[in-house]
Scaffold this motif. Structure first.
Motif, short mmCIF file in Angstrom:
data_model
loop_
_atom_site.label_atom_id
_atom_site.label_comp_id
_atom_site.label_asym_id
_atom_site.label_seq_id
_atom_site.Cartn_x
_atom_site.Cartn_y
_atom_site.Cartn_z
N LYS A 113 0.84 -1.21 0.00
CA LYS A 113 0.00 0.00 0.00
C LYS A 113 0.87 1.25 0.00
CE LYS A 113 -4.38 -1.66 1.87
NZ LYS A 113 -5.38 -1.56 2.97
N TYR A 116 2.27 1.59 -3.63
CA TYR A 116 1.32 2.07 -4.64
C TYR A 116 0.79 3.47 -4.35
CZ TYR A 116 1.44 -2.61 -6.64
OH TYR A 116 1.85 -3.78 -7.23
N SER A 117 0.98 3.93 -3.13
CA SER A 117 0.57 5.31 -2.83
C SER A 117 1.70 6.29 -3.15
CB SER A 117 0.16 5.44 -1.36
OG SER A 117 1.28 5.24 -0.50
N HIS A 176 12.30 -0.08 -5.21
CA HIS A 176 11.53 -0.74 -6.27
C HIS A 176 12.45 -1.65 -7.06
CE1 HIS A 176 7.72 1.72 -6.18
NE2 HIS A 176 8.51 2.37 -5.33
N ILE A 206 -0.91 -7.99 -6.51
CA ILE A 206 -0.47 -6.84 -5.71
C ILE A 206 1.03 -6.86 -5.46
CG2 ILE A 206 -0.84 -7.96 -3.46
CD1 ILE A 206 -1.90 -5.26 -2.44
N SER A 210 3.87 -3.30 -9.92
CA SER A 210 3.49 -2.69 -11.20
C SER A 210 2.01 -2.32 -11.19
CB SER A 210 3.74 -3.65 -12.36
OG SER A 210 5.10 -4.00 -12.47
N GLU A 211 1.70 -1.20 -11.82
CA GLU A 211 0.31 -0.83 -12.02
C GLU A 211 -0.31 -1.74 -13.08
OE1 GLU A 211 -1.19 1.23 -10.14
OE2 GLU A 211 0.45 2.35 -9.20
#
Length: 242
Positions: A113, A116-117, A176, A206, A210-211
């Motif tokens: 989380k 991704y934020s 990352h 998740i 990656s998006e």
């Protein structure tokens, strides 16, 4: 020490965080349980008791598989020296998200989380707060002392640092990983093998770093045609492995 209970979670994270060298651990796993041959004396501990403790943690926290296909996929990958050391550590990270439920939950609900934020740092207190939340809201889970909870929060981030996914001292920087195409192919095979879900609703997506749109783009690349067929109906994507 954590009290023994009948809950879903164990304190294996604490022991895994104390394994000194994850590169050596991967070789040890491959040599001892997998398909390569080498010295089982790779770990250097002061006592035989310490070695047994870490071997027990490896067996209980890492070497859990859904089926023989999953087992072969993992052992083949960690023995494959075309993967770099860092790529093998990412493979170990994905394996831990399957094989240790507490590690998986912390990673999904706290670490990823944060990723991704768009955050760049994470602290142990965030992990310990989440562990307290589980203890307070889920009957029979994490019946641990406050000291054990704090140790678990710290050890989790130590694991992430040893996996190359965090860096720093008290406030950890989020790292990352570079997901090469070889790693990406492994990941798609891994998430389908452990769940049977061929869609992008797969709960392990998740852990991709990656998006969704980036995943779709990579799935459709020409170099990946030999590995799977991708079909799309509306916004629904299905991946059929070859």
């Amino acid at each position: 020490m954590a009290k023994k209970n009948n809950g879903k979670y164990d304190s294996g994270v604490n022991i895994m965080g104390s394994v000194p060298n994850y590169n050596v651990m991967l070789d040890y796993i491959s040599d001892t349980y997998g398909i390569t041959e080498g010295s089982t004396g790779a770990f250097e501990f002061r006592t035989e008791k310490s070695l047994k403790r870490f071997v027990s943690a490896i067996e209980s926290c890492i070497l859990k598989f859904r089926n023989d296909t999953h087992k072969k996929l993992f052992f083949d990958a960690i023995a494959d020296k075309t993967f770099s050391v860092q790529e093998r550590l990412v493979i170990l990270f994905w394996q831990l998200t399957y094989s240790n439920l507490l590690f998986s939950r912390i990673t999904a609900e706290v670490f990823m989380k944060a990723v991704y934020s768009g955050r760049v740092t994470i602290m142990a207190e965030e992990i310990t707060s989440f562990l307290r939340f589980i203890k307070e809201t889920e009957d029979g889970e994490l019946d641990w002392s406050e000291d054990t909870i704090k140790i678990s929060g710290s050890k989790y981030l130590t694991i992430m640092k040893k996996l190359g996914l965090a860096d720093g001292a008290i406030k950890k920087s989020i790292v990352h990983p570079v997901i090469t195409n070889n790693l990406f192919v492994y990941f798609i095979r891994f998430i389908q093998t452990v769940t049977g879900d061929k869609t992008l609703h797969n709960p392990f997506i998740i852990f991709s770093f990656s998006e969704e749109q980036n995943i779709i783009s990579r799935l459709k690349r020409i170099e990946n045609i030999p590995y799977w067929d991708v079909s799309q109906i509306g916004t629904e994507i299905t991946i059929d492995l070859k």
